[in-house]
Enzyme design. Structure first.
Site, short mmCIF file in Angstrom:
data_model
loop_
_atom_site.label_atom_id
_atom_site.label_comp_id
_atom_site.label_asym_id
_atom_site.label_seq_id
_atom_site.Cartn_x
_atom_site.Cartn_y
_atom_site.Cartn_z
N CYS A 130 0.83 -1.21 0.00
CA CYS A 130 0.00 0.00 0.00
C CYS A 130 0.87 1.26 0.00
O CYS A 130 1.53 1.55 -0.98
CB CYS A 130 -0.98 -0.04 1.17
SG CYS A 130 -2.35 1.15 0.99
N HIS A 163 -3.84 -5.34 1.17
CA HIS A 163 -3.56 -5.65 2.56
C HIS A 163 -4.08 -7.05 2.90
O HIS A 163 -5.06 -7.51 2.32
CB HIS A 163 -4.27 -4.67 3.50
CG HIS A 163 -3.69 -3.30 3.51
ND1 HIS A 163 -2.45 -3.01 4.04
CD2 HIS A 163 -4.19 -2.12 3.07
CE1 HIS A 163 -2.21 -1.71 3.93
NE2 HIS A 163 -3.24 -1.15 3.34
#
Length: 487
Positions: A335, A432
């Site tokens: 991310c 994630h």
């Protein structure tokens, strides 16, 4: 008159007193007794977030508590989530959706306006539950924050919920913290607390009997139990960055280094790696160099990509990372960590700070453009290199594009995500939670010669059951239920 749904609120004498873990354990315990449990936290402050089934963000702890209660996570379980971006400002998430960024003082002035939404979410959950387990935030003794409070006593009084106060004996001074909390509360708030418990006890609890009696004598609150420290609780995903050092540090064939960014976010991504017997997960603290013996560097998520890029350079970690790659080492960005690896981060509207463009680490031929639109979605797909299934969630601002995106890390719901350098050493993805999948983690570790032996989901379920057994043994659960039903 309609009877109110039973509810109990666990408040703590301070942060990290174990409130989240206690609620998770009670949730699993009561579900096993046949009750339908709803976990709830009015206001949370954490950069470890999860995606609820209704598409919005909630605190990671509430997602774990929902799992413990065997219900789907909902945005109503954590109606107000604050995600710190600086020391004095945070992104404000209301019922799962970003509403803007406020400085601490501005939030203090406006938080009372959020109480109706908080109470509506609480009532929404209560309508379909046998009991609601409420978690406080920080401590009710923070009387400087009492005006307009929605996190502790302000909520408890508005919703008419009785309170149990948890003291953390592992930090020391537990008698003073419990008695001191009583001393600074208003009389009505003192009365709302119906008992206390001692958490994280080590040694012979019989030696603390005089301490329990003294707390009761000074406060009038009965003791509901002394809970010994439970090692298995460390397997549950952490919410506080203070818990990052929990990971295993014994000898292992693969060393993975993780720089502790100043706004590190969703670091529970790495929990499964820390549980692997063949892996040594090393969190590199500010002021420390990234160890040269690490074969992999993982750049974790961050709540402030541009801010943490500057922080990373201040630590000299950019030099360490570049040297690591020159030696043939591997880097994985998750991310915000993925965004750090690119050639540039363009923030035309100042979403992540001041408007402008900053140079990234330049290890991936990609560029990120920040935008006000936020992606919050549950995703599943495949790891392109191995074909292993992956699933997880995305929480990010900005879009990343560039030549290295022709080699995507994963394909999610039919769409490519992430990028890989031409030599394969540097990789990044927005996904994630991918390491929670045994198949992906096994394939990824096999590339580095490590055979995975961990069944992650089974480990978490075992930890929740062990926690429930533990609380059943050491707390007066029948008395706690009686208190919950007294509202």
């Amino acid at each position: 008159m309609q009877r109110l749904t039973p509810a109990i609120m666990i408040q703590g004498t301070g942060s990290n007193a174990g409130k989240s873990t206690l609620v998770a354990g009670l949730a699993r315990l009561l579900v096993r007794r046949g009750l339908k449990v709803a976990p709830f936290k009015p206001q949370n402050m954490s950069n470890n977030a999860a995606i609820a089934v209704d598409g919005g963000e909630i605190g990671r702890a509430q997602a774990v508590q929902a799992r413990a209660a065997r219900v789907a996570p909902s945005v109503h379980m954590n109606p107000v989530l604050l995600k710190p971006e600086t020391d004095t400002g945070a992104q404000v998430i209301v019922r799962g959706q970003r509403t803007g960024t406020l400085r601490a003082k501005n939030y203090l002035d406006k938080k009372a306006a959020l109480l109706p939404a908080v109470l509506e979410s609480f009532e929404y959950l209560a309508r379909d539950a046998d009991i609601v387990l409420v978690e406080g935030a920080g401590s009710p003794a923070e009387i400087n924050l009492r005006a307009g409070d929605i996190a502790n006593m302000g909520f408890a009084e508005a919703a008419d919920v009785p309170v149990i106060l948890a003291g953390d004996i592992d930090r020391g001074g537990v008698i003073a913290s419990l008695v001191g909390t009583h001393a600074v509360l208003e009389p009505a708030e003192q009365t709302r607390i119906r008992g206390f418990l001692i958490n994280k006890f080590r040694g012979d609890a019989g030696l603390f009997s005089e301490g329990l009696a003294d707390i009761t004598r000074r406060t009038g609150w009965p003791s509901l139990g002394v809970v010994p420290l439970l090692p298995q609780a460390a397997f549950l995903p952490a919410e506080d960055a203070l818990d990052l050092e929990r990971s295993a540090s014994g000898p292992a064939s693969l060393i993975i280094a993780v720089p502790m960014l100043s706004r590190i976010a969703n670091f529970d991504d790495l929990d499964p790696l820390g549980m692997e017997p063949g892996v040594q997960l090393r969190f590199v603290r500010p002021g420390e160099p990234i160890p040269a013996e690490a074969r992999v560097i993982v750049l974790p998520g961050t709540k402030s990509t541009i801010g943490d890029l500057a922080f990373l350079r201040t630590q000299g970690w950019d030099i360490d990372i570049l040297a690591h790659v020159r030696r043939g080492g591997h880097v994985l960005g998750l991310c915000g960590g993925y965004q750090l690896l690119g050639r540039a981060i363009d923030d035309p509207d100042g979403v992540d700070g001041h408007a402008g463009t900053v140079a990234g680490l330049g290890l991936l031929d990609v560029t990120t453009v920040m935008s006000v639109d936020k992606s919050t979605v549950l995703s599943r797909g495949v790891h392109n290199a191995t074909g292993a299934p992956v699933e997880g969630y995305e929480i990010h601002l900005g879009r990343t594009q560039g030549p290295d995106c022709v080699r995507p890390f994963v394909t999610l719901d039919g769409k490519p995500d992430g990028a890989i350098s031409s030599d394969g050493q540097v990789q990044g993805t927005y996904l994630h939670g991918l390491f929670t999948g045994d198949a992906f983690r096994r394939a990824w570790l096999q590339h580095f010669g490590v055979t995975s032996s961990l069944a992650y989901d089974a480990k978490i379920e075992s930890a929740l059951d062990a926690l429930a057994d533990h609380l059943e043994n050491y707390l007066d659960i029948d008395r706690i239920l009686e208190i919950a039903r007294s509202r």
